[in-house]
Design a protein around this motif. Structure first.
Motif, mmCIF file in Angstrom:
data_model
loop_
_atom_site.group_PDB
_atom_site.id
_atom_site.type_symbol
_atom_site.label_atom_id
_atom_site.label_comp_id
_atom_site.label_asym_id
_atom_site.label_seq_id
_atom_site.Cartn_x
_atom_site.Cartn_y
_atom_site.Cartn_z
ATOM 1 N N ALA A 40 0.831 -1.206 0.000
ATOM 2 C CA ALA A 40 0.000 0.000 0.000
ATOM 3 C C ALA A 40 0.865 1.256 0.000
ATOM 4 O O ALA A 40 0.557 2.233 -0.697
ATOM 5 C CB ALA A 40 -0.929 -0.003 1.209
ATOM 6 N N LEU A 41 1.948 1.234 0.764
ATOM 7 C CA LEU A 41 2.864 2.373 0.785
ATOM 8 C C LEU A 41 3.531 2.557 -0.578
ATOM 9 O O LEU A 41 3.694 3.684 -1.047
ATOM 10 C CB LEU A 41 3.919 2.195 1.875
ATOM 11 N N ALA A 42 3.885 1.453 -1.244
ATOM 12 C CA ALA A 42 4.473 1.529 -2.584
ATOM 13 C C ALA A 42 3.492 2.187 -3.554
ATOM 14 O O ALA A 42 3.873 3.057 -4.350
ATOM 15 C CB ALA A 42 4.865 0.142 -3.077
ATOM 16 N N PHE A 43 2.237 1.780 -3.496
ATOM 17 C CA PHE A 43 1.226 2.381 -4.365
ATOM 18 C C PHE A 43 1.064 3.867 -4.073
ATOM 19 O O PHE A 43 1.043 4.692 -4.994
ATOM 20 C CB PHE A 43 -0.121 1.672 -4.206
ATOM 21 N N SER A 72 3.141 4.082 -9.725
ATOM 22 C CA SER A 72 2.557 3.186 -8.726
ATOM 23 C C SER A 72 2.718 1.737 -9.147
ATOM 24 O O SER A 72 3.134 0.889 -8.364
ATOM 25 C CB SER A 72 1.071 3.487 -8.523
ATOM 26 N N PHE A 73 2.391 1.462 -10.397
ATOM 27 C CA PHE A 73 2.523 0.100 -10.904
ATOM 28 C C PHE A 73 3.973 -0.354 -10.871
ATOM 29 O O PHE A 73 4.275 -1.471 -10.450
ATOM 30 C CB PHE A 73 1.965 0.009 -12.328
ATOM 31 N N SER A 74 4.882 0.517 -11.309
ATOM 32 C CA SER A 74 6.293 0.121 -11.335
ATOM 33 C C SER A 74 6.845 -0.096 -9.929
ATOM 34 O O SER A 74 7.632 -1.018 -9.708
ATOM 35 C CB SER A 74 7.127 1.142 -12.094
ATOM 36 N N LEU A 75 6.424 0.703 -8.956
ATOM 37 C CA LEU A 75 6.904 0.497 -7.582
ATOM 38 C C LEU A 75 6.326 -0.781 -6.969
ATOM 39 O O LEU A 75 6.999 -1.450 -6.179
ATOM 40 C CB LEU A 75 6.586 1.712 -6.712
ATOM 41 N N ILE A 76 5.110 -1.131 -7.343
ATOM 42 C CA ILE A 76 4.542 -2.398 -6.856
ATOM 43 C C ILE A 76 5.288 -3.573 -7.488
ATOM 44 O O ILE A 76 5.562 -4.577 -6.825
ATOM 45 C CB ILE A 76 3.027 -2.454 -7.128
ATOM 46 N N VAL A 77 5.654 -3.459 -8.759
ATOM 47 C CA VAL A 77 6.470 -4.496 -9.408
ATOM 48 C C VAL A 77 7.822 -4.608 -8.713
ATOM 49 O O VAL A 77 8.307 -5.720 -8.443
ATOM 50 C CB VAL A 77 6.637 -4.199 -10.918
ATOM 51 N N ILE A 78 8.435 -3.479 -8.395
ATOM 52 C CA ILE A 78 9.720 -3.475 -7.687
ATOM 53 C C ILE A 78 9.565 -4.112 -6.311
ATOM 54 O O ILE A 78 10.422 -4.883 -5.874
ATOM 55 C CB ILE A 78 10.277 -2.041 -7.565
ATOM 56 N N TYR A 79 8.486 -3.798 -5.619
ATOM 57 C CA TYR A 79 8.245 -4.393 -4.307
ATOM 58 C C TYR A 79 8.174 -5.921 -4.419
ATOM 59 O O TYR A 79 8.803 -6.639 -3.654
ATOM 60 C CB TYR A 79 6.951 -3.847 -3.693
ATOM 61 N N GLY A 110 3.423 12.781 -14.708
ATOM 62 C CA GLY A 110 3.427 11.606 -15.576
ATOM 63 C C GLY A 110 2.047 10.988 -15.677
ATOM 64 O O GLY A 110 1.054 11.519 -15.182
ATOM 65 N N ILE A 111 1.992 9.860 -16.335
ATOM 66 C CA ILE A 111 0.741 9.118 -16.455
ATOM 67 C C ILE A 111 0.379 8.582 -15.075
ATOM 68 O O ILE A 111 1.160 7.850 -14.457
ATOM 69 C CB ILE A 111 0.887 7.971 -17.464
ATOM 70 N N ILE A 112 -0.787 8.960 -14.591
ATOM 71 C CA ILE A 112 -1.200 8.580 -13.244
ATOM 72 C C ILE A 112 -1.321 7.062 -13.166
ATOM 73 O O ILE A 112 -2.006 6.433 -13.956
ATOM 74 C CB ILE A 112 -2.541 9.243 -12.860
#
Length: 162
Positions: A49-52, A70-77, A64-66
């Motif tokens: 949730a914090l990543a998002f 968020s998606f990339s940080l969740i993938v990184i997580y 940027g594109i909203i």
């Protein structure tokens, strides 16, 4: 969820300075380092949730594109959490390498998202430069994050009424 109390104001201050004073300088990706720290340190749904949330705020500040950050940080997580089962991020060198690889992965994911949306994005050397800078600053920043979360865990934010 004490991490939210610590990392949200720090991230907002960082993104404010990054988008105004340091817009032309390559700086380490602080939201990515926070997500990296949360993923290998103490995995939980709060970390996702914090990543998002950090990604959404980053998208808002950068214009940027909203949802793309968020998606990339969740993938990184998720990738960091999976790799933490095999790699111990205990030494500064391994933390720096892991954070650098995570920053490069974020650049690749962001590039893929931009291309999938139909924008004519170019994969630049800025992704490599940001990954190197993020990796170099990762050990120091992770040490600061560890101290901040230890401070919050000790109850430093509670009222000490006798």
């Amino acid at each position: 969820m004490k991490e939210l109390i610590i990392f949200l104001p720090v991230t907002i201050l960082y993104l404010t300075l990054k988008s105004t004073l340091f817009s032309s300088l390559p700086v380490p990706d602080l939201p990515l380092l926070i997500v990296f720290y949360m993923a290998y340190g103490k995995p939980s749904i709060h970390g996702v949730a914090l990543a998002f949330l950090l990604g959404y705020i980053d998208d808002t500040f950068s214009g940027g594109i909203i949802g793309s950050t968020s998606f990339s940080l969740i993938v990184i997580y998720g990738a960091t959490r999976l790799s933490a089962g095999r790699v111990q991020f205990s030494t500064p060198f391994i933390r720096a390498g892991g954070a650098g690889i995570a920053a490069f992965m974020k650049g690749v994911v962001m590039y893929a998202i931009l291309r999938l949306t139909g924008l004519n994005a170019h994969f630049t050397s800025g992704v490599f430069l940001e990954a190197v800078i993020t990796g170099v600053f990762a050990p120091a920043m992770i040490t600061i994050f560890t101290r901040l979360t230890a401070l919050a865990s000790r109850g430093a934010f509670k009222d000490n009424v006798n």
